[in-house]
Design a protein around this motif. Structure first.
Motif: not given
Length: 631
Positions: A24, A28, A253, A268, A271-272, A274-275, A278-279, A357, A361
């Motif tokens: 990830w 990113a 993930y 987080s 890349t939080g 970015t993730y 994508v989601v 986050w 998670t």
């Protein structure tokens, strides 16, 4: 497990999590989002979306309002509820989202169709998500007790349990919400008349299938080592474990989310965003194509759903016009205008996306999906009171405290907190009668209050042993087995209430070969069905065909009017409380689910004739919708 093997296993899990986090980070960096900052225009759109969904002084959707529920443990949950007058003794539909969403996930379901005006619709924010309080630990005890308390509180506000013709209770769930709901359908089936699980496996079933495949592959390899010329054994062993390898890839993930908290903080921060991007891009693929000018608006709304209220929405309570009615009962619940405000933990998450986050998670780290649930005595007594075979009166067991449902829009006299679900008889419409089977899905929902067995644990919560024994004696033998014993008559995870499982064949998160093999044994004891939507993905609850499937199943349970038939063909109606007759063949096109689910297990049904009812008739005319199991 041997201690050395356990250390090796933990090392592999940690290593895979690190690799997933590094991927990830690399993604990113290549994507440019690692160093890219949101533009001022994007920040304005995000702020506008947060105001639209989270401003407590305004309606989040037409005919819906914000409300709060506070458990006896002090957990303050945010939800959105329909604000119309549903009449006496309405139905209750509770919507539970997954990761990384909030109540906003259900806006297509709540706005793109005609909702039954004799039903209360409630969209909950799970603990740690959206506008709901954070929990110290997201284990089975905390999360399941909290969600159970919420459902009991909503039932207390909406459902007259002593009425033989009471409204139906339906729980619709997605992703992590479905993982939580599947545990409740197994261990607290009395909570609802029908459960709808979407885009999530029954965890014990998937784990059993995984173990069976690994054992089978191990035997093949052992035989090959004795007969090395039989290369077909190696090929068959690989084919046997291929779904497991596929699932490991899809679940990478999860391993990153299970890393130690200090590492998750770093992941987080880097890349939080970015993730999430994508989601939400994947989630948008199944939606109707919008104009390019609307893409930024969708992105902002998606982020607002995941991030929850902003600091501006958490500063002060709303104006008096949106507060609870002044004629509410005086109890331990929130009734003042200042109570319609987000909890301090929500404000803390609004100020720190990393903290948000970590909370979200934690569902992956703290074992809510797999650890044992030790029910509190209060939960045991409340569930016992809901069971139709129990001698405990529903009026003698109270659910945990809650704030009242918001005021109704209709000009009627409102009692019990001014809720859209709890109104006086004056000016209300006559209540339709329904059979105890629950409308058009009577064959699937033959048990009015769910199953009589589950996998409940023990929990005294400071109460005396005598009180616990008294509760045992008040319950029937079957109820006692379900409420107190750690195991029941069947596999772990068995769904002990009428349940419809809906999955998308194109789901990016799950390999359904692991999740659906043998599922008929898990949904069939109390009536249920498994529906595969061929061209749907993970977020099918927002896709057109997925919304239609959910709308029809819910209408079939509550006995509401709902058009059936697709693309102008085979039109019909799910009539109120009447048996459904199918107007045309239930499935269009070829069986595309064979590659997804080679064997559903006993109970999977063959094609039926054009005049059959049940789930196949209910979903008639929807292209690409396949009912692979029906009991």
């Amino acid at each position: 497990m041997d201690s050395r093997l356990e250390h090796v296993f933990n090392a592999l899990v940690f290593g895979y999590g690190v690799l997933a986090a590094l991927y990830w980070l690399w993604f990113a960096l290549v994507d440019g989002s690692l160093l890219r900052r949101r533009t001022k225009e994007a920040e304005k759109e995000l702020a506008a979306a947060r105001r639209r969904f989270w401003d407590l002084s305004a309606s989040p959707l037409p005919n819906f309002e914000h409300a709060f529920f506070t458990t006896d443990a002090g957990v303050k949950l945010h939800y959105v509820v329909s604000s119309w007058n549903p009449g006496n003794n309405p139905n209750l539909v509770i919507l539970v989202h997954g990761f990384p969403d909030s109540w906003v996930l259900w806006r297509e379901f709540l706005t793109r169709q005609k909702l039954d005006n004799e039903t209360v619709y409630v969209a909950l924010d799970l603990p740690g998500f959206g506008g709901s309080d954070s929990l110290p630990v997201y284990d089975a005890d905390n999360v399941l007790e909290t969600v159970t308390a919420f459902v009991l509180g909503m039932r207390e506000r909406c459902i007259q349990e002593e009425d033989d013709d009471r409204g139906q209770v339906v729980i619709v769930s997605h992703d992590w919400g479905a993982a939580v709901a599947s545990r409740l359908a197994s261990e607290a089936p009395q909570l609802a008349d029908h459960w709808i699980l979407t885009s999530a496996p029954i965890t014990p079933l998937a784990m059993n299938n995984m173990s069976t495949r690994l054992a089978s592959a191990q035997r093949m390899i052992h035989t090959w080592m004795q007969e090395p010329l039989r290369l077909t054994l190696l090929r068959n062993a690989f084919r046997t474990v291929e779904p497991i390898l596929s699932q490991l890839r899809k679940s990478s993930y999860i391993f990153a989310f299970r890393l130690p908290v200090p590492l998750i903080r770093i992941v987080s921060r880097l890349t939080g965003t970015t993730y999430l991007g994508v989601v939400h891009t994947v989630a948008a693929q199944g939606l109707a194509q919008s104009a390019p000018s609307q893409k930024s608006t969708y992105t902002a709304e998606a982020l607002a759903s995941s991030l929850g209220p902003g600091p501006e929405q958490c500063v002060a309570p709303p104006t008096a016009s949106s507060s609870s009615s002044s004629d509410t009962k005086t109890t331990s619940v929130d009734t003042s205008a200042s109570s319609l405000a987000y909890a301090p933990s929500v404000a803390a998450r609004a100020r720190s996306p990393t903290l948000a986050w970590l909370n979200q998670t934690a569902y992956y780290r703290d074992g809510v999906g797999v650890h044992r649930w030790t029910k509190s005595l209060q939960t045991i007594l409340s569930l016992s009171a809901l069971d139709p075979t129990s001698s405990v009166s529903p009026q003698t067991s109270h659910s945990p405290s809650s704030s009242f449902l918001p005021r109704a829009v209709s000009p009627v006299d409102v009692t019990n907190g001014g809720g859209g679900a709890s109104v006086s008889s004056a000016g209300s419409t006559p209540r339709r009668r329904r059979s105890s089977a629950g409308g058009a899905l009577g064959a699937l929902s033959s048990s009015k209050n769910g199953g009589s067995h589950n996998n409940g644990g023990h929990g005294h919560n400071g109460h005396s042993h005598a009180a616990l024994e008294a509760a045992r004696r008040r319950s029937s033998l079957s109820v006692g087995a379900s409420l107190f014993d750690s195991a029941g008559d069947g596999p772990r995870g068995l769904l002990r209430a009428p349940t419809t499982v809906v999955v998308g064949a194109g789901d990016v998160a799950f390999d359904w070969r692991l999740a659906l093999e043998g599922i008929a044994e898990y949904v069939g004891r109390k009536g249920g069905a498994v529906v595969v939507i061929e061209r749907a993905g993970h977020w099918l609850v927002r896709e057109d065909v997925g919304v239609k499937v959910l709308a029809r199943v819910v209408a079939g349970v509550v006995g509401a009017d709902e058009e059936i038939g697709g693309d102008g063909e085979g039109e019909g109606v799910v009539e109120k409380g009447a048996a459904l007759e199918q107007r045309k063949d239930s499935v269009n096109g070829e069986d595309a689910t064979a590659a997804v689910m080679p064997a559903a297990g006993k109970g999977a049904v063959a094609e039926k004739g054009p005049d059959e009812g049940g789930m196949k008739g209910l979903l008639a005319g929807l292209p690409g919708v396949k009912v692979v199991v029906e009991r």
